[in-house]
Design a protein around this motif. Structure first.
Motif, PDB file in Angstrom:
ATOM      1  N   LEU A 506       0.436  13.452  -9.919  1.00  0.00           N
ATOM      2  CA  LEU A 506      -0.560  14.497  -9.722  1.00  0.00           C
ATOM      3  C   LEU A 506      -0.117  15.841 -10.264  1.00  0.00           C
ATOM      4  CD1 LEU A 506      -1.700  13.742  -6.048  1.00  0.00           C
ATOM      5  CD2 LEU A 506      -2.689  12.916  -8.192  1.00  0.00           C
ATOM      6  N   GLY A 507       1.116  15.937 -10.731  1.00  0.00           N
ATOM      7  CA  GLY A 507       1.622  17.228 -11.168  1.00  0.00           C
ATOM      8  C   GLY A 507       1.057  17.652 -12.508  1.00  0.00           C
ATOM      9  N   GLU A 508       1.185  18.934 -12.771  1.00  0.00           N
ATOM     10  CA  GLU A 508       0.861  19.511 -14.063  1.00  0.00           C
ATOM     11  C   GLU A 508       2.124  20.141 -14.616  1.00  0.00           C
ATOM     12  OE1 GLU A 508      -2.256  22.242 -13.326  1.00  0.00           O
ATOM     13  OE2 GLU A 508      -3.735  20.693 -12.784  1.00  0.00           O
ATOM     14  N   GLU A 509       2.026  20.682 -15.811  1.00  0.00           N
ATOM     15  CA  GLU A 509       3.207  21.306 -16.398  1.00  0.00           C
ATOM     16  C   GLU A 509       3.642  22.457 -15.501  1.00  0.00           C
ATOM     17  OE1 GLU A 509       5.199  21.714 -20.609  1.00  0.00           O
ATOM     18  OE2 GLU A 509       3.183  20.967 -20.392  1.00  0.00           O
ATOM     19  N   GLY A 510       4.870  22.432 -15.048  1.00  0.00           N
ATOM     20  CA  GLY A 510       5.368  23.451 -14.133  1.00  0.00           C
ATOM     21  C   GLY A 510       5.424  22.983 -12.699  1.00  0.00           C
ATOM     22  N   THR A 511       4.784  21.877 -12.391  1.00  0.00           N
ATOM     23  CA  THR A 511       4.827  21.283 -11.048  1.00  0.00           C
ATOM     24  C   THR A 511       5.028  19.787 -11.196  1.00  0.00           C
ATOM     25  OG1 THR A 511       2.435  20.925 -10.942  1.00  0.00           O
ATOM     26  CG2 THR A 511       3.263  23.036 -10.124  1.00  0.00           C
ATOM     27  N   CYS A 512       5.557  19.173 -10.165  1.00  0.00           N
ATOM     28  CA  CYS A 512       5.798  17.728 -10.214  1.00  0.00           C
ATOM     29  C   CYS A 512       5.499  17.135  -8.843  1.00  0.00           C
ATOM     30  CB  CYS A 512       7.250  17.446 -10.601  1.00  0.00           C
ATOM     31  SG  CYS A 512       7.602  15.678 -10.795  1.00  0.00           S
ATOM     32  N   CYS A 513       4.574  16.185  -8.796  1.00  0.00           N
ATOM     33  CA  CYS A 513       4.216  15.535  -7.535  1.00  0.00           C
ATOM     34  C   CYS A 513       3.784  14.104  -7.801  1.00  0.00           C
ATOM     35  CB  CYS A 513       3.089  16.306  -6.837  1.00  0.00           C
ATOM     36  SG  CYS A 513       2.547  15.543  -5.283  1.00  0.00           S
ATOM     37  N   PHE A 514       4.406  13.172  -7.101  1.00  0.00           N
ATOM     38  CA  PHE A 514       4.007  11.765  -7.143  1.00  0.00           C
ATOM     39  C   PHE A 514       3.357  11.419  -5.799  1.00  0.00           C
ATOM     40  CE2 PHE A 514       7.202  11.919 -10.431  1.00  0.00           C
ATOM     41  CZ  PHE A 514       6.688  11.075 -11.408  1.00  0.00           C
ATOM     42  N   ARG A 515       2.261  10.648  -5.847  1.00  0.00           N
ATOM     43  CA  ARG A 515       1.534  10.274  -4.635  1.00  0.00           C
ATOM     44  C   ARG A 515       1.446   8.757  -4.525  1.00  0.00           C
ATOM     45  NH1 ARG A 515      -4.164  12.926  -3.262  1.00  0.00           N
ATOM     46  NH2 ARG A 515      -2.711  14.517  -2.479  1.00  0.00           N
ATOM     47  N   ILE A 516       1.784   8.248  -3.342  1.00  0.00           N
ATOM     48  CA  ILE A 516       1.556   6.837  -3.013  1.00  0.00           C
ATOM     49  C   ILE A 516       0.353   6.788  -2.083  1.00  0.00           C
ATOM     50  CG2 ILE A 516       2.534   4.726  -2.068  1.00  0.00           C
ATOM     51  CD1 ILE A 516       5.314   5.901  -2.526  1.00  0.00           C
ATOM     52  N   SER A 517      -0.681   6.064  -2.488  1.00  0.00           N
ATOM     53  CA  SER A 517      -1.914   5.954  -1.693  1.00  0.00           C
ATOM     54  C   SER A 517      -1.993   4.556  -1.095  1.00  0.00           C
ATOM     55  CB  SER A 517      -3.138   6.224  -2.567  1.00  0.00           C
ATOM     56  OG  SER A 517      -3.065   7.515  -3.154  1.00  0.00           O
ATOM     57  N   PHE A 518      -2.059   4.502   0.228  1.00  0.00           N
ATOM     58  CA  PHE A 518      -2.164   3.228   0.940  1.00  0.00           C
ATOM     59  C   PHE A 518      -3.620   3.040   1.359  1.00  0.00           C
ATOM     60  CE2 PHE A 518       1.976   5.123   1.706  1.00  0.00           C
ATOM     61  CZ  PHE A 518       2.845   4.114   1.353  1.00  0.00           C
ATOM     62  N   PRO A 519      -4.280   1.962   0.930  1.00  0.00           N
ATOM     63  CA  PRO A 519      -5.711   1.800   1.250  1.00  0.00           C
ATOM     64  C   PRO A 519      -5.946   1.621   2.738  1.00  0.00           C
ATOM     65  CG  PRO A 519      -4.835  -0.196   0.247  1.00  0.00           C
ATOM     66  CD  PRO A 519      -3.765   0.841   0.135  1.00  0.00           C
ATOM     67  N   MET A 520      -7.115   2.114   3.187  1.00  0.00           N
ATOM     68  CA  MET A 520      -7.466   2.067   4.607  1.00  0.00           C
ATOM     69  C   MET A 520      -7.565   0.637   5.116  1.00  0.00           C
ATOM     70  SD  MET A 520      -8.247   3.819   7.303  1.00  0.00           S
ATOM     71  CE  MET A 520      -8.724   5.434   6.716  1.00  0.00           C
ATOM     72  N   HIS A 521      -8.163  -0.284   4.335  1.00  0.00           N
ATOM     73  CA  HIS A 521      -8.397  -1.640   4.828  1.00  0.00           C
ATOM     74  C   HIS A 521      -7.116  -2.433   4.973  1.00  0.00           C
ATOM     75  CE1 HIS A 521      -7.565  -3.663   0.987  1.00  0.00           C
ATOM     76  NE2 HIS A 521      -8.154  -2.646   0.415  1.00  0.00           N
ATOM     77  N   ALA A 522      -5.990  -1.921   4.425  1.00  0.00           N
ATOM     78  CA  ALA A 522      -4.747  -2.693   4.463  1.00  0.00           C
ATOM     79  C   ALA A 522      -3.716  -2.086   5.391  1.00  0.00           C
ATOM     80  CB  ALA A 522      -4.162  -2.806   3.052  1.00  0.00           C
ATOM     81  N   ARG A 523      -4.143  -1.169   6.298  1.00  0.00           N
ATOM     82  CA  ARG A 523      -3.179  -0.604   7.224  1.00  0.00           C
ATOM     83  C   ARG A 523      -3.893  -0.119   8.480  1.00  0.00           C
ATOM     84  NH1 ARG A 523      -5.608   3.590   8.283  1.00  0.00           N
ATOM     85  NH2 ARG A 523      -5.979   5.251   6.807  1.00  0.00           N
ATOM     86  N   GLU A 524      -3.088   0.134   9.495  1.00  0.00           N
ATOM     87  CA  GLU A 524      -3.633   0.675  10.734  1.00  0.00           C
ATOM     88  C   GLU A 524      -3.399   2.173  10.730  1.00  0.00           C
ATOM     89  OE1 GLU A 524      -2.350  -1.321  14.263  1.00  0.00           O
ATOM     90  OE2 GLU A 524      -1.821  -3.091  13.111  1.00  0.00           O
ATOM     91  N   TYR A 525      -4.316   2.900  11.336  1.00  0.00           N
ATOM     92  CA  TYR A 525      -4.177   4.353  11.359  1.00  0.00           C
ATOM     93  C   TYR A 525      -4.673   4.875  12.690  1.00  0.00           C
ATOM     94  CZ  TYR A 525      -5.627   9.175  10.689  1.00  0.00           C
ATOM     95  OH  TYR A 525      -5.821  10.518  10.844  1.00  0.00           O
ATOM     96  N   ILE A 526      -3.842   5.718  13.356  1.00  0.00           N
ATOM     97  CA  ILE A 526      -4.223   6.349  14.610  1.00  0.00           C
ATOM     98  C   ILE A 526      -3.976   7.841  14.454  1.00  0.00           C
ATOM     99  CG2 ILE A 526      -3.844   6.469  17.088  1.00  0.00           C
ATOM    100  CD1 ILE A 526      -2.655   3.684  16.935  1.00  0.00           C
ATOM    101  N   GLU A 527      -4.985   8.631  14.678  1.00  0.00           N
ATOM    102  CA  GLU A 527      -4.827  10.070  14.498  1.00  0.00           C
ATOM    103  C   GLU A 527      -4.350  10.704  15.787  1.00  0.00           C
ATOM    104  OE1 GLU A 527      -8.237  11.955  12.970  1.00  0.00           O
ATOM    105  OE2 GLU A 527      -7.271  13.888  12.665  1.00  0.00           O
TER     106      GLU A 527
END
Length: 527
Positions: A506-527
């Motif tokens: 997701l980064g641009e020149e001058g920034t660096c960011c890698f994102r791992i996206s875990f799909p909703m249907h394949a995990r449990e989530y409690i807020e």
């Protein structure tokens, strides 16, 4: 026709309609006589008696209509009582109007038909018999009293008509009842099927989008909304405004262009989607949307398996001569240790032998990769432990690597060992390129979530990836890092896809960011 034990609402409605008919008939017979309207034969024989009977008929009609509204007593008993009441009062009205020659006897036919329709067979025939006896009694009384010409033939014809209409009404009633029951059963089946279809469509993982002839979105299910990032506010909007990328492919499909649909992302943070379409008879088009993550996951597992078999077959052939070259370089270095030129050349041999060996080791890791064994991983405590280990190994302080989360109870469904390998690779890359002399954290790890995904971001304060390198970032054997094999990010992306997750830059020149996206249907989530 109804039984004595079971009465459906339709039978009560039919009886109520007949009650309204009786009320209308009684009011008409009373009003015509009271206002001296034609025909003149009403009440011609005994006007006073006709006036009294017509008033009783009108008042009784009101009372019986009210009782029918209230569904008073047993249906069959109430219906039989009303029919007998009609026969008696109509017979009196016929008598006071001059007998059967007045033609009012035909009003009894409606009563008999109602009996044949509303009540069981024997009672209906009994009603027809009572009506026939009534007209015969009227004819006999007329003859005995000498009040006119005897009408036995007319009475006999009316009696035959009563029985014939009763039997015909029963036959038609049975057919109508069967037809109605079948229609109601079919309606229930259609209603259940519609509800089932709606439930299936709304819950299915495949997105369903309906586009009308004007190119507007007329309907979509929950999966389509999540895959395309659209909500109910965009219903009936133009597809070109809501999802331009899909609109272009859909237009190409309408123009019969080959391979019109290709994988695309509605927005960078959304999953990759592949569309299919079909035309409906109504002129609308039905678009199916498949999340390619599952397909990519299977493809990546096959790719890793193939790569494993290939690497396993050639690793031995490569490592043996590589070991011999490295050993020969070491021997050469020992034999001519005083010669600087020899030292320089053998150092080159050792350095490049080590690099080739590193590449082989990485490939062998992929070849030895066991099948994905996912489990539930609670991210925050798991990441805290991993960050602590990474910081200890690389001698990082708490200020140099930062971990924060918006969802402390977020859970993901993934192979824990493979996730650790991916994150370690990303952290090592971040540490390599981070600016170590600047204030603030060198590496930042952040966990967030939305309605569709859990997102894990790993960023650093380094210069970022150049635009040229970003195009080849996840290609194997491509690296701008000195001594790098170019397989780290490639392997990380492969492992994410094998687990149904998605690794993006997701980064641009001058920034660096890698994102791992875990799909909703394949995990449990409690807020």
């Amino acid at each position: 026709m109804v039984s004595e034990n079971t009465v459906d609402p339709t039978s009560w409605r039919a009886l109520l309609i007949f009650s309204y008919y009786r009320l209308f008939l009684a009011a008409t017979l009373f009003a015509v006589f009271y206002f001296n309207l034609p025909p003149d034969f009403l009440g011609s024989l005994d006007p006073a008696a006709y006036a009294t009977v017509s008033q009783i008929y009108l008042l009784a009609g009101l009372a019986l209509t009210a009782l029918t509204h209230l569904r008073w007593n047993n249906f069959v008993s109430l219906t039989t009582l009303q029919l007998l009441f009609d026969i008696v009062l109509l017979t009196l009205l016929i008598h006071t109007s001059g007998g059967l020659q007045s033609g009012l006897g035909s009003l009894m036919v409606v009563v008999v038909i109602a009996g044949g329709t509303l009540i069981p067979g024997r009672l209906a025939v009994f009603t027809a018999a009572i009506a026939t006896l009534a007209v015969l009694f009227e004819a006999s009384y007329t003859q005995i009293a000498g009040e006119g010409v005897t009408r036995y033939s007319q009475a006999g014809m009316l009696g035959a008509t009563f029985f014939a209409t009763t039997l015909l009404a029963q036959v038609l009633s049975k057919k109508m009842q069967r037809t109605q029951l079948i229609a109601e059963e079919r309606a229930r089946d259609v209603s259940k099927l519609a509800m089932l279809n709606q439930h299936i469509i709304s819950r299915m993982q495949t997105g369903v989008l309906v586009v009308d002839a004007q190119g507007r979105i007329s309907m979509f299910n929950q999966s389509a909304g999540q895959l395309l990032g659209i909500g109910q506010s965009q219903l009936f909007n133009a597809l070109a405004d809501a999802v331009p990328a899909l609109a272009i492919q859909f237009s190409q499909w309408l123009n019969h262009q080959p391979q019109a649909f290709e994988p695309f992302q509605a927005r960078p943070e959304l999953p990759e989607v592949l569309a299919r379409a079909t035309r409906l008879d109504s002129g609308e088009s039905l678009i199916y949307l498949d999340n390619t993550s599952a397909m990519a996951q299977q493809a990546q597992q096959l790719k890793l398996a193939s790569l494993g078999r290939l690497s396993a077959s050639i690793a031995h052939e490569i490592r043996n001569p590589l070991g011999a070259i490295s050993h020969a370089g070491e021997l050469l270095n020992e034999l001519d240790a005083e010669n600087p030129q020899t030292q320089k050349l053998t150092a080159i041999i050792q350095r490049h032998s080590a690099r080739v060996n590193s590449i082989i080791e990485t490939i062998l890791q992929m070849s030895r990769r066991k099948s994905v064994e996912p489990s539930v991983v609670v991210l925050l405590p798991w990441l805290e432990k991993l960050v602590a280990e990474f910081s200890e190994i690389n001698r990082l302080s708490n200020e140099q690597i930062q971990l924060e989360t918006e969802v402390p109870l977020a859970r993901v469904w993934i192979d824990e060992a493979q996730l650790q390998q991916v994150i370690y690779n990303l952290l090592e890359n971040a540490l390599h390129y981070a600016r170590k002399n600047e204030a603030g954290p060198m590496i930042a790890i952040k966990v967030a979530a939305d309605d569709d995904e859990v997102k894990l971001d790993i960023s650093d304060n380094g210069p970022g990836v150049s635009a040229e390198a970003a195009e080849h970032l996840f290609e194997p054997f491509y690296s701008q890092r000195t001594g790098g094999t170019g397989l780290g990010l490639y392997l990380a992306k492969e492992l994410c896809q094998a687990n149904g997750a998605r690794l993006t830059y997701l980064g641009e020149e001058g920034t660096c960011c890698f994102r791992i996206s875990f799909p909703m249907h394949a995990r449990e989530y409690i807020e």
